[in-house]
Structure formats: C-alpha cells, structure tokens
Design an enzyme around this catalytic site. Sequence first.
Site, PDB file in Angstrom:
ATOM      1  N   ARG A 180      -6.404  -0.782 -15.979  1.00 50.69           N
ATOM      2  CA  ARG A 180      -5.224  -1.563 -16.393  1.00 50.69           C
ATOM      3  C   ARG A 180      -4.847  -2.566 -15.301  1.00 50.69           C
ATOM      4  NH1 ARG A 180      -3.089   3.860 -18.858  1.00 50.69           N
ATOM      5  NH2 ARG A 180      -2.444   4.395 -16.754  1.00 50.69           N
ATOM      6  N   LYS A 200       0.817  -1.226   0.000  1.00 49.34           N
ATOM      7  CA  LYS A 200       0.000   0.000   0.000  1.00 49.34           C
ATOM      8  C   LYS A 200       0.843   1.266   0.000  1.00 49.34           C
ATOM      9  CE  LYS A 200      -3.894  -2.370   1.887  1.00 49.34           C
ATOM     10  NZ  LYS A 200      -4.518  -2.648   0.587  1.00 49.34           N
ATOM     11  N   GLY A 218     -17.681   6.712  -6.751  1.00 47.24           N
ATOM     12  CA  GLY A 218     -17.115   8.012  -6.392  1.00 47.24           C
ATOM     13  C   GLY A 218     -16.638   8.061  -4.957  1.00 47.24           C
ATOM     14  N   GLY A 267     -15.505   3.087  -4.371  1.00 49.37           N
ATOM     15  CA  GLY A 267     -15.214   2.271  -5.557  1.00 49.37           C
ATOM     16  C   GLY A 267     -15.800   2.929  -6.802  1.00 49.37           C
ATOM     17  N   ALA A 327      -6.422   3.946 -12.940  1.00 48.34           N
ATOM     18  CA  ALA A 327      -5.695   2.768 -12.429  1.00 48.34           C
ATOM     19  C   ALA A 327      -6.544   1.497 -12.565  1.00 48.34           C
ATOM     20  CB  ALA A 327      -5.282   2.993 -10.985  1.00 48.34           C
ATOM     21  N   ASP A 386      -8.858  -4.209 -13.390  1.00 44.54           N
ATOM     22  CA  ASP A 386      -8.215  -4.685 -12.163  1.00 44.54           C
ATOM     23  C   ASP A 386      -8.242  -3.560 -11.140  1.00 44.54           C
ATOM     24  OD1 ASP A 386      -6.593  -5.700 -10.179  1.00 44.54           O
ATOM     25  OD2 ASP A 386      -4.838  -6.023 -11.453  1.00 44.54           O
ATOM     26  N   GLU A 397      -0.040  -1.443   7.055  1.00 44.15           N
ATOM     27  CA  GLU A 397       0.658  -2.699   6.762  1.00 44.15           C
ATOM     28  C   GLU A 397       1.997  -2.805   7.483  1.00 44.15           C
ATOM     29  OE1 GLU A 397      -1.082  -4.201   2.477  1.00 44.15           O
ATOM     30  OE2 GLU A 397       0.697  -2.929   2.433  1.00 44.15           O
ATOM     31  N   GLY A 421      -7.284   2.144  -4.544  1.00 45.66           N
ATOM     32  CA  GLY A 421      -7.373   2.979  -3.340  1.00 45.66           C
ATOM     33  C   GLY A 421      -6.042   3.657  -3.046  1.00 45.66           C
ATOM     34  N   ASP A 422      -4.950   2.952  -3.309  1.00 38.86           N
ATOM     35  CA  ASP A 422      -3.623   3.531  -3.077  1.00 38.86           C
ATOM     36  C   ASP A 422      -3.326   4.625  -4.105  1.00 38.86           C
ATOM     37  OD1 ASP A 422      -3.466   1.505  -1.174  1.00 38.86           O
ATOM     38  OD2 ASP A 422      -2.444   0.161  -2.562  1.00 38.86           O
TER      39      ASP A 422
HETATM   40  O1  RIB Z   1      -3.822  -2.032  -1.965  1.00 40.60           O
HETATM   41  C1  RIB Z   1      -3.262  -2.952  -2.848  1.00 40.60           C
HETATM   42  C2  RIB Z   1      -2.058  -3.572  -2.247  1.00 40.60           C
HETATM   43  O2  RIB Z   1      -2.453  -4.332  -1.129  1.00 40.60           O
HETATM   44  C3  RIB Z   1      -1.340  -4.541  -3.142  1.00 40.60           C
HETATM   45  O3  RIB Z   1      -0.347  -3.923  -3.937  1.00 40.60           O
HETATM   46  C4  RIB Z   1      -0.792  -5.568  -2.174  1.00 40.60           C
HETATM   47  O4  RIB Z   1       0.597  -5.519  -2.048  1.00 40.60           O
HETATM   48  C5  RIB Z   1      -1.469  -5.269  -0.852  1.00 40.60           C
HETATM   49  O5  RIB Z   1      -0.624  -4.659   0.026  1.00 40.60           O
HETATM   50 NA    NA Z   2      -5.090  -1.545 -11.729  1.00 42.64          NA
END
Ligand code: RIB
Ligand code: NA
Length: 298
Positions: free
Chosen positions: A282, A41, A222, A219, A279, A243, A138, A248-249
């Site tokens: 892809r 993340k 919005g 998601g 994002a 995908d 994490e 979110g990241d």
């Molecule tokens: O948020 C997505 C991420 O969650 C992935 O890249 C995976 O590594 C997990 O940490």
């Molecule tokens: Na993606």
Amino acid sequence: MTGRVLVVGSLNADLVVRTARLPAAGETVTGTDLVTEAGGKSSNQAAAAALLGASVVLVGAVGSDAHGRFLLERTRWAGVATAVESLDGVATGVAVITVDRAGENTIVLSPGANAQLTPAHLPAVVFEGAAVLCLALEVPMETVLAAARRGHESGAAVVLNLSPYAAVPDELLRLTDVLLVNEHEAARFLGWGRVDGDWEAVRRSLSGRGIDRAVVTLGGDGAVVFDAGAVTTVPAVPVEVVDSTGCGDAFTGALAHRLAAGDRLVDAARFAALVGAIAATRAGAQASYPTAVEISEG
Ligand code: RIB
Ligand code: NA
C-alpha cells in the site's frame, strides 16, 4: 503480560509525489499531486507497534507548525502515547519523497526539529517499565546515546536501527541488544563493499564488533537473524510491491512489539517480515501499516 515499547527519535511530514520513473540528475519529470503523509523513522516504528496492539510511547520533537500538529494527530490516532515537544522557531522535520511505478523511492530529509532533540528532552518517567527501546539515527547521536544509556539502565532491550546509516560510537554498540540493518547498512557497518550472502562471515564479523544479536533485512528476499551464534534465514512473504517507503520501520516496530511480548528474536523477525510485506502493498509509510485485526484475519 506484554511490556511497553519506548521509541525515541524522529517525526517527519512525508511530502510524496509518485512518478513513472525517478528523475536522473538535472532531469525534470512530472508526477502526481502532492500527498502529505505521517512519517519519520521513529514515528513510523511507534505507529507500527501500536497498530499491532503494543503499548507505545514516542519521544521526539516537532515545530509548532501545521506539519507538527498533523503528525501529533496522526501518531496519536495510531494509538501511540506521545511525549513530543513542540519547539518554537524551527520547522517540523520533512521528507521529500518520490516513488516510482515499481514502488522504489528516493528520500531527501530536512531534519528541522528532529535535529534539536537533546538529551534534556528525555523525560525520566518514560524509561520506567519500558521492555524495549527503539532507536534510529534521524536525531542527534548524543541523544540516541543518552537514550540508550537510560534504556539499558532501566532494563529495556535496546533495538538499534542503523538508519539512515551513520558511524556510531562503540559505547552505543555495547548498549545495544539487537542491531537492525538492511543489507546496505550491514555492508557499510562491516566496512564491506556488499554483503554477498556469506552469512557465516557476517556473523563472525558482527561478533567481532561485539554484536551477538542482529537482524539483516533483505527487502523482497526476507531477512537473516543472528542470535547467540545461530544464523537463521527468514523467508520473504511474496507480495506485489506498491510502495516500499517505511517498510523497514514497519519491520522494526513489529519486531519491537513481539520482543516486548516475550518472543524469541527469530519468531519476532518472522512476524515482522509479514508486517513489512503488507506495508509494501500500500502507498505511504504509516498509512500502509496493518492492524492486529487485519493480520489475524489474513
Ligand atoms: O523510513 C521511511 C521514512 O524515512 C519516511 O517516513 C521518511 O520520513 C524518512 O524519515
Ligand atoms: Na507502504
């Protein structure tokens, strides 16, 4: 002048297999060849911000193994300055990911070196002049808390992404300037079964927890922005989802980039929604993130 973004947290090698549909418990399904991608993340957030043109430093830990070297190379390629320790005797963090035909995923994390990132690994120098500090969950909570304290002291806006969801100490919430959650994390944080669209009730409840600035991402629907009493809906950018891993990241990194550039929260969230949507079109996490050039041409 755009300020610097500091990200403290995880790096993972994402081991990805695509399948027509996700297996049920006890079931075996056959998927595609395994692909190894850069993820985690915090590494994702850092890459997203850097690809958009932010000046970004990532603090984290990997193992001294091939995954660790791969992640350092990929993260630097995205333009991120890294203060990442290579630790002996521990594996780099790994995420085992399956993605189905509709772009939905399941993720199992093996934290590895991320679990060994301690407050002692936070170099004082990286906090100097950071405009925004991005944190996710994490890495150990004591490290997140130590980073938040130092970011707050040095005047950075602390953006906390409650992902993967965990209960957090009250002190961390007090140090947080912007809370970033998806609807599931929001429901768990508030102790509700689900967030059912009564955003005024969400605002009151967040405010009762001392949170006045927050973004709830929805998601494909919005996001909702809470800022000093105002509640603003940010519409989704409609896309064909390939995908959703790491969207979110991407949103968080883009938001941090725009906040560091001085945007209001709601404007930063509008931009972040666009980046998150691109994002989703892809495969992969970092591998799917857009650059500033792509956005300006789009
Ligand atoms: O948020 C997505 C991420 O969650 C992935 O890249 C995976 O590594 C997990 O940490
Ligand atoms: Na993606």
